[in-house]
Design a protein around this motif. Structure first.
Motif, PDB file in Angstrom:
ATOM      1  N   SER A  97       0.820  -1.218   0.000  1.00  0.00           N
ATOM      2  CA  SER A  97       0.000   0.000   0.000  1.00  0.00           C
ATOM      3  C   SER A  97       0.846   1.256   0.000  1.00  0.00           C
ATOM      4  N   GLN A  98       2.167   1.122   0.325  1.00  0.00           N
ATOM      5  CA  GLN A  98       3.113   2.238   0.256  1.00  0.00           C
ATOM      6  C   GLN A  98       2.667   3.430   1.100  1.00  0.00           C
ATOM      7  N   GLY A  99       2.175   3.114   2.304  1.00  0.00           N
ATOM      8  CA  GLY A  99       1.808   4.188   3.231  1.00  0.00           C
ATOM      9  C   GLY A  99       0.464   4.829   2.951  1.00  0.00           C
ATOM     10  N   GLN A 100      -0.234   4.373   1.868  1.00  0.00           N
ATOM     11  CA  GLN A 100      -1.541   4.938   1.568  1.00  0.00           C
ATOM     12  C   GLN A 100      -2.575   4.355   2.528  1.00  0.00           C
ATOM     13  N   PRO A 101      -3.533   5.141   2.996  1.00  0.00           N
ATOM     14  CA  PRO A 101      -4.588   4.612   3.855  1.00  0.00           C
ATOM     15  C   PRO A 101      -5.334   3.488   3.149  1.00  0.00           C
ATOM     16  N   ASN A 102      -5.507   2.367   3.835  1.00  0.00           N
ATOM     17  CA  ASN A 102      -6.134   1.183   3.266  1.00  0.00           C
ATOM     18  C   ASN A 102      -7.410   0.894   4.048  1.00  0.00           C
ATOM     19  N   LEU A 103      -8.557   1.014   3.384  1.00  0.00           N
ATOM     20  CA  LEU A 103      -9.836   0.850   4.058  1.00  0.00           C
ATOM     21  C   LEU A 103      -9.997  -0.566   4.598  1.00  0.00           C
ATOM     22  N   ALA A 104      -9.583  -1.578   3.830  1.00  0.00           N
ATOM     23  CA  ALA A 104      -9.724  -2.960   4.278  1.00  0.00           C
ATOM     24  C   ALA A 104      -8.904  -3.220   5.536  1.00  0.00           C
ATOM     25  N   MET A 105      -7.656  -2.686   5.571  1.00  0.00           N
ATOM     26  CA  MET A 105      -6.815  -2.872   6.751  1.00  0.00           C
ATOM     27  C   MET A 105      -7.410  -2.159   7.971  1.00  0.00           C
ATOM     28  N   SER A 106      -7.984  -0.983   7.748  1.00  0.00           N
ATOM     29  CA  SER A 106      -8.601  -0.249   8.853  1.00  0.00           C
ATOM     30  C   SER A 106      -9.797  -1.011   9.412  1.00  0.00           C
ATOM     31  N   ILE A 107     -10.613  -1.595   8.506  1.00  0.00           N
ATOM     32  CA  ILE A 107     -11.768  -2.372   8.953  1.00  0.00           C
ATOM     33  C   ILE A 107     -11.304  -3.609   9.715  1.00  0.00           C
ATOM     34  N   LEU A 108     -10.247  -4.266   9.210  1.00  0.00           N
ATOM     35  CA  LEU A 108      -9.711  -5.447   9.894  1.00  0.00           C
ATOM     36  C   LEU A 108      -9.209  -5.090  11.292  1.00  0.00           C
ATOM     37  N   ALA A 109      -8.479  -3.958  11.402  1.00  0.00           N
ATOM     38  CA  ALA A 109      -7.978  -3.535  12.710  1.00  0.00           C
ATOM     39  C   ALA A 109      -9.120  -3.212  13.661  1.00  0.00           C
ATOM     40  N   THR A 110     -10.146  -2.525  13.159  1.00  0.00           N
ATOM     41  CA  THR A 110     -11.294  -2.190  14.008  1.00  0.00           C
ATOM     42  C   THR A 110     -12.010  -3.438  14.484  1.00  0.00           C
ATOM     43  N   ALA A 111     -12.192  -4.424  13.583  1.00  0.00           N
ATOM     44  CA  ALA A 111     -12.862  -5.666  13.964  1.00  0.00           C
ATOM     45  C   ALA A 111     -12.054  -6.432  15.010  1.00  0.00           C
ATOM     46  N   LEU A 112     -10.731  -6.481  14.829  1.00  0.00           N
ATOM     47  CA  LEU A 112      -9.889  -7.195  15.782  1.00  0.00           C
ATOM     48  C   LEU A 112      -9.942  -6.538  17.159  1.00  0.00           C
ATOM     49  N   VAL A 113      -9.900  -5.200  17.181  1.00  0.00           N
ATOM     50  CA  VAL A 113      -9.995  -4.488  18.456  1.00  0.00           C
ATOM     51  C   VAL A 113     -11.340  -4.753  19.117  1.00  0.00           C
ATOM     52  N   ALA A 114     -12.419  -4.742  18.338  1.00  0.00           N
ATOM     53  CA  ALA A 114     -13.755  -4.961  18.897  1.00  0.00           C
ATOM     54  C   ALA A 114     -13.882  -6.356  19.507  1.00  0.00           C
ATOM     55  N   VAL A 115     -13.318  -7.368  18.828  1.00  0.00           N
ATOM     56  CA  VAL A 115     -13.422  -8.746  19.315  1.00  0.00           C
ATOM     57  C   VAL A 115     -12.546  -8.964  20.546  1.00  0.00           C
ATOM     58  N   ALA A 116     -11.344  -8.409  20.521  1.00  0.00           N
ATOM     59  CA  ALA A 116     -10.377  -8.684  21.593  1.00  0.00           C
ATOM     60  C   ALA A 116     -10.469  -7.720  22.760  1.00  0.00           C
ATOM     61  N   PHE A 117     -11.265  -6.656  22.645  1.00  0.00           N
ATOM     62  CA  PHE A 117     -11.258  -5.609  23.667  1.00  0.00           C
ATOM     63  C   PHE A 117     -11.628  -6.147  25.045  1.00  0.00           C
ATOM     64  N   GLN A 118     -12.753  -6.872  25.164  1.00  0.00           N
ATOM     65  CA  GLN A 118     -13.206  -7.334  26.474  1.00  0.00           C
ATOM     66  C   GLN A 118     -12.272  -8.388  27.065  1.00  0.00           C
ATOM     67  N   PRO A 119     -11.824  -9.427  26.299  1.00  0.00           N
ATOM     68  CA  PRO A 119     -10.863 -10.378  26.883  1.00  0.00           C
ATOM     69  C   PRO A 119      -9.566  -9.717  27.334  1.00  0.00           C
ATOM     70  N   VAL A 120      -9.049  -8.786  26.537  1.00  0.00           N
ATOM     71  CA  VAL A 120      -7.821  -8.102  26.939  1.00  0.00           C
ATOM     72  C   VAL A 120      -8.060  -7.265  28.186  1.00  0.00           C
TER      73      VAL A 120
END
Length: 373
Positions: free
Chosen positions: A325-348
């Motif tokens: 992506s060469q430093g360009q904002p990537n919508l798919a990566m942002s969605i993946l990061a948000t989903a991972l944070v949402a799933v792992a937030f309570q266990p962490v």
């Protein structure tokens, strides 16, 4: 049910604040070429540091005292500022670093302009009115709440209908997508001046309410109010003086840069550090919390903030660079990061909570654990 839900809702709000700040920080990393302008550095610091400090203190107060509106107002201010910080980095990316690479920059600038008056004077006035017990100094001050709402609404309305291009510090002017030609120049008209001085008058009255409360308070409550009255009063007074100085100082490019830098430092050191610190100190002085609870919550909140930021940096920047992506904002990566944070937030959070509890209480849960937590 409400008593059990409120603390969780407060910390969810704090997590969302961290999410906004983490996303804005990741986007700022991709905007580093534009940060040669000191105005952009100041704007980033002004957006991130106060947001984290106010969000941390606000979530702490709201989780322990859900009936006190001060914590919720601070948390709301942090959420607005965090989202504004993210939107501003979106503008920097589109207008300076990779021009035209992201859509809707006019609406992003419009949103930033629209909410700029909500925090100041909006939330600032409410915090001064309701601190420390969540009640007005007397019912006679209720009019100031309505005046605050009216002035903030007029500020937002003028920004929406005036077609004058939207100008943010360090960024090119952007067309107002909702501007109406018939209202050209309304912000600089007599109505605009009424709104401008209305902001100052509102804040001065709110300081007056805090002074009245200070004069009436006794004992621990007096000490509690003194810290915040001093920090908030001095910071607000300097901010009013800086705002008023723009009426008499001749405009110049160099003068605007210096003024913006000074304003950023004032917001960061005053509203971002001194005021939340004074509120936290006042809370501890008044013994509203056991110190172990404060330490526990601070460790948990800090660990969650680090976790969210690490996930965003690792996925959006790390994996994004590997896939080209060469430093360009990537919508798919942002969605993946948000989903991972949402799933792992309570266990962490649960894991960090257990680890943070042990130094103070051994293997046992703290005395407050389980009571509305």
């Amino acid at each position: 049910m409400r008593a059990r839900l409120s603390p969780s809702l407060a910390w969810i709000g704090g997590g969302v604040v961290c999410l906004f700040v983490g996303a804005a920080s990741v986007l700022a990393l991709t905007n580093l070429p534009a940060f040669r302008d000191p105005q952009l550095i100041g704007s980033f610091g002004q957006a991130v540091i106060p947001t984290l400090a106010i969000g941390l203190v606000g979530a702490l107060i709201a989780s322990r005292l859900p009936r006190n509106p001060v914590g919720w107002v601070m948390l709301a201010a942090a959420l607005v500022n965090g989202l504004t910080a993210l939107v501003f980095q979106y503008e920097v990316r589109t207008l300076l670093v990779a021009r035209g690479s992201l859509p809707g920059v006019e609406w992003a600038a419009w949103f930033g302009s629209f909410v700029s008056g909500i925090t100041y004077p909006g939330f600032v006035v409410l915090i001064m009115l309701f601190f420390p017990d969540g009640k007005l100094p007397s019912p006679r001050w209720r009019w100031l709440i309505w005046a605050d709402v009216v002035v903030v609404a007029f500020n937002a309305l003028f920004g929406v209908i005036d077609p004058t291009p939207i100008q943010a510090a360090g960024l090119p002017a952007v067309a107002n997508p909702t501007g109406l030609p018939m209202f050209t120049g309304i912000e600089s008209s007599p109505l605009g001046w009424v709104s401008f001085f209305g902001n100052i008058v509102l804040v001065l009255f709110a300081i007056g309410a805090l002074v009245v409360r200070l004069r009436r308070a006794r004992g621990d409550e007096r000490q509690q109010v003194r810290w915040v009255a001093y920090a908030l009063g001095i910071t607000t007074f300097l901010n009013v003086m800086l705002t008023t100085s723009t009426l008499v100082l001749p405009p110049s490019p160099g003068g605007r840069v210096i003024g913006n830098v000074v304003a950023n430092l004032l917001v960061v050191l005053g509203f971002g550090v001194a005021v939340p610190g004074a509120i936290g100190l006042a809370i501890l002085k008044y013994r509203l919390y056991d110190i172990d609870v404060v330490i526990n919550r601070t460790v948990v909140f800090g660990a969650l903030a680090a976790f969210i930021t690490a996930v965003y940096v690792g996925i959006v920047v790390g994996i994004g660079s590997l896939i080209g992506s060469q430093g360009q904002p990537n919508l798919a990566m942002s969605i993946l990061a948000t989903a991972l944070v949402a799933v792992a937030f309570q266990p962490v959070r649960d894991c960090v909570q257990r680890l943070a509890t042990r130094p103070c209480h051994g293997q046992r849960a703290p005395p407050t654990q389980g009571r509305g937590d």
